[in-house]
Design a protein around this motif. Structure first.
Motif, PDB file in Angstrom:
ATOM      1  N   LEU A   1      14.811   9.207   4.213  1.00 38.13           N
ATOM      2  CA  LEU A   1      14.530   7.784   4.393  1.00 38.13           C
ATOM      3  C   LEU A   1      15.800   7.082   4.844  1.00 38.13           C
ATOM      4  O   LEU A   1      16.844   7.218   4.213  1.00 38.13           O
ATOM      5  N   THR A   2      15.704   6.336   5.928  1.00 38.15           N
ATOM      6  CA  THR A   2      16.855   5.633   6.479  1.00 38.15           C
ATOM      7  C   THR A   2      16.509   4.172   6.704  1.00 38.15           C
ATOM      8  O   THR A   2      15.471   3.854   7.298  1.00 38.15           O
ATOM      9  N   LYS A   3      17.379   3.313   6.248  1.00 44.10           N
ATOM     10  CA  LYS A   3      17.217   1.866   6.436  1.00 44.10           C
ATOM     11  C   LYS A   3      17.585   1.522   7.875  1.00 44.10           C
ATOM     12  O   LYS A   3      18.636   1.939   8.369  1.00 44.10           O
ATOM     13  N   THR A   4      16.719   0.776   8.559  1.00 38.73           N
ATOM     14  CA  THR A   4      16.992   0.332   9.918  1.00 38.73           C
ATOM     15  C   THR A   4      16.944  -1.194   9.976  1.00 38.73           C
ATOM     16  O   THR A   4      16.567  -1.838   9.007  1.00 38.73           O
ATOM     17  N   ALA A   5      17.269  -1.733  11.106  1.00 39.47           N
ATOM     18  CA  ALA A   5      17.272  -3.193  11.265  1.00 39.47           C
ATOM     19  C   ALA A   5      15.866  -3.784  11.102  1.00 39.47           C
ATOM     20  O   ALA A   5      15.717  -4.927  10.670  1.00 39.47           O
ATOM     21  N   THR A   6      14.852  -3.003  11.424  1.00 37.42           N
ATOM     22  CA  THR A   6      13.477  -3.516  11.354  1.00 37.42           C
ATOM     23  C   THR A   6      12.680  -2.985  10.165  1.00 37.42           C
ATOM     24  O   THR A   6      11.547  -3.383   9.957  1.00 37.42           O
ATOM     25  N   GLY A   7      13.247  -2.061   9.405  1.00 38.44           N
ATOM     26  CA  GLY A   7      12.504  -1.530   8.263  1.00 38.44           C
ATOM     27  C   GLY A   7      12.940  -0.150   7.836  1.00 38.44           C
ATOM     28  O   GLY A   7      14.127   0.155   7.807  1.00 38.44           O
ATOM     29  N   GLN A   8      11.959   0.705   7.546  1.00 40.34           N
ATOM     30  CA  GLN A   8      12.212   2.043   7.005  1.00 40.34           C
ATOM     31  C   GLN A   8      11.895   3.105   8.051  1.00 40.34           C
ATOM     32  O   GLN A   8      10.806   3.119   8.624  1.00 40.34           O
ATOM     33  N   HIS A   9      12.860   3.996   8.303  1.00 42.37           N
ATOM     34  CA  HIS A   9      12.639   5.152   9.174  1.00 42.37           C
ATOM     35  C   HIS A   9      12.447   6.360   8.264  1.00 42.37           C
ATOM     36  O   HIS A   9      13.267   6.611   7.377  1.00 42.37           O
ATOM     37  N   ILE A  10      11.361   7.117   8.470  1.00 41.10           N
ATOM     38  CA  ILE A  10      11.036   8.272   7.644  1.00 41.10           C
ATOM     39  C   ILE A  10      10.978   9.515   8.512  1.00 41.10           C
ATOM     40  O   ILE A  10      10.290   9.535   9.543  1.00 41.10           O
ATOM     41  N   VAL A  11      11.703  10.558   8.096  1.00 45.53           N
ATOM     42  CA  VAL A  11      11.631  11.859   8.760  1.00 45.53           C
ATOM     43  C   VAL A  11      11.084  12.842   7.736  1.00 45.53           C
ATOM     44  O   VAL A  11      11.660  13.024   6.672  1.00 45.53           O
ATOM     45  N   HIS A  12       9.956  13.452   8.064  1.00 44.79           N
ATOM     46  CA  HIS A  12       9.311  14.443   7.187  1.00 44.79           C
ATOM     47  C   HIS A  12       9.504  15.810   7.828  1.00 44.79           C
ATOM     48  O   HIS A  12       9.130  16.016   8.982  1.00 44.79           O
ATOM     49  N   GLU A  13      10.087  16.760   7.058  1.00 40.67           N
ATOM     50  CA  GLU A  13      10.373  18.081   7.605  1.00 40.67           C
ATOM     51  C   GLU A  13      10.013  19.181   6.607  1.00 40.67           C
ATOM     52  O   GLU A  13       9.983  18.951   5.402  1.00 40.67           O
ATOM     53  N   GLN A  14       9.770  20.368   7.164  1.00 35.51           N
ATOM     54  CA  GLN A  14       9.691  21.586   6.371  1.00 35.51           C
ATOM     55  C   GLN A  14      10.380  22.673   7.184  1.00 35.51           C
ATOM     56  O   GLN A  14      10.482  22.570   8.406  1.00 35.51           O
TER      57      GLN A  14
ATOM     58  N   GLU B   1       8.302  11.978  12.538  1.00 33.38           N
ATOM     59  CA  GLU B   1       9.077  10.758  12.311  1.00 33.38           C
ATOM     60  C   GLU B   1       8.177   9.544  12.372  1.00 33.38           C
ATOM     61  O   GLU B   1       7.226   9.501  13.152  1.00 33.38           O
ATOM     62  N   LEU B   2       8.510   8.563  11.546  1.00 33.13           N
ATOM     63  CA  LEU B   2       7.693   7.363  11.433  1.00 33.13           C
ATOM     64  C   LEU B   2       8.585   6.171  11.125  1.00 33.13           C
ATOM     65  O   LEU B   2       9.513   6.284  10.317  1.00 33.13           O
ATOM     66  N   ASP B   3       8.327   5.042  11.757  1.00 32.46           N
ATOM     67  CA  ASP B   3       9.011   3.780  11.447  1.00 32.46           C
ATOM     68  C   ASP B   3       7.999   2.832  10.827  1.00 32.46           C
ATOM     69  O   ASP B   3       6.895   2.653  11.355  1.00 32.46           O
ATOM     70  N   VAL B   4       8.392   2.235   9.696  1.00 30.50           N
ATOM     71  CA  VAL B   4       7.506   1.343   8.957  1.00 30.50           C
ATOM     72  C   VAL B   4       8.220   0.015   8.727  1.00 30.50           C
ATOM     73  O   VAL B   4       9.345   0.011   8.209  1.00 30.50           O
ATOM     74  N   PRO B   5       7.616  -1.115   9.099  1.00 33.50           N
ATOM     75  CA  PRO B   5       8.227  -2.408   8.779  1.00 33.50           C
ATOM     76  C   PRO B   5       8.348  -2.548   7.262  1.00 33.50           C
ATOM     77  O   PRO B   5       7.403  -2.247   6.528  1.00 33.50           O
ATOM     78  N   CYS B   6       9.521  -2.978   6.810  1.00 31.19           N
ATOM     79  CA  CYS B   6       9.764  -3.034   5.367  1.00 31.19           C
ATOM     80  C   CYS B   6      10.944  -3.965   5.099  1.00 31.19           C
ATOM     81  O   CYS B   6      11.966  -3.874   5.763  1.00 31.19           O
ATOM     82  N   ASP B   7      10.804  -4.850   4.120  1.00 32.41           N
ATOM     83  CA  ASP B   7      11.881  -5.776   3.784  1.00 32.41           C
ATOM     84  C   ASP B   7      12.938  -5.164   2.874  1.00 32.41           C
ATOM     85  O   ASP B   7      14.086  -5.598   2.880  1.00 32.41           O
ATOM     86  N   ASP B   8      12.570  -4.179   2.063  1.00 31.26           N
ATOM     87  CA  ASP B   8      13.528  -3.593   1.122  1.00 31.26           C
ATOM     88  C   ASP B   8      13.640  -2.079   1.311  1.00 31.26           C
ATOM     89  O   ASP B   8      13.413  -1.292   0.398  1.00 31.26           O
ATOM     90  N   ALA B   9      14.007  -1.676   2.529  1.00 29.97           N
ATOM     91  CA  ALA B   9      14.172  -0.266   2.883  1.00 29.97           C
ATOM     92  C   ALA B   9      15.384   0.316   2.154  1.00 29.97           C
ATOM     93  O   ALA B   9      16.264  -0.410   1.693  1.00 29.97           O
ATOM     94  N   ILE B  10      15.415   1.655   2.058  1.00 27.22           N
ATOM     95  CA  ILE B  10      16.495   2.345   1.358  1.00 27.22           C
ATOM     96  C   ILE B  10      16.985   3.538   2.179  1.00 27.22           C
ATOM     97  O   ILE B  10      16.316   3.983   3.109  1.00 27.22           O
TER      98      ILE B  10
END
Length: 69
Positions: A18-31, A39-48
């Motif tokens: 999980l990576t905080k970006t200027a517009t929200g949360q960037h998620i990278v799911h791997e195995q 990879e997915l970007d989600v608008p979010c006010d309190d990203a981590i």
């Protein structure tokens, strides 16, 4: 995200970065095996910034932060 993976086989260990970006949360799911990455970007006010491990033993799934693994 684990339930909707389109792969022949799911690894027992799933990794979410999980990576905080200027517009929200960037998620990278791997195995690792077989290789999978989504990879997915989600608008979010309190990203981590964090890494989450999901371990599946067929009867239970356990989620751990990287520092707990």
């Amino acid at each position: 995200m684990v339930l909707t993976m389109e792969v022949e086989e799911k690894d027992y260990l799933q990794v979410f970065t999980l990576t905080k970006t200027a517009t929200g949360q960037h998620i990278v799911h791997e195995q690792e095996q077989p290789p999978y990455r989504y990879e997915l970007d989600v608008p979010c006010d309190d990203a981590i910034n964090a890494k989450v491990f999901v371990i599946d033993d067929l009867t239970h799934s356990t989620m751990l932060l990287a520092e707990e693994y």
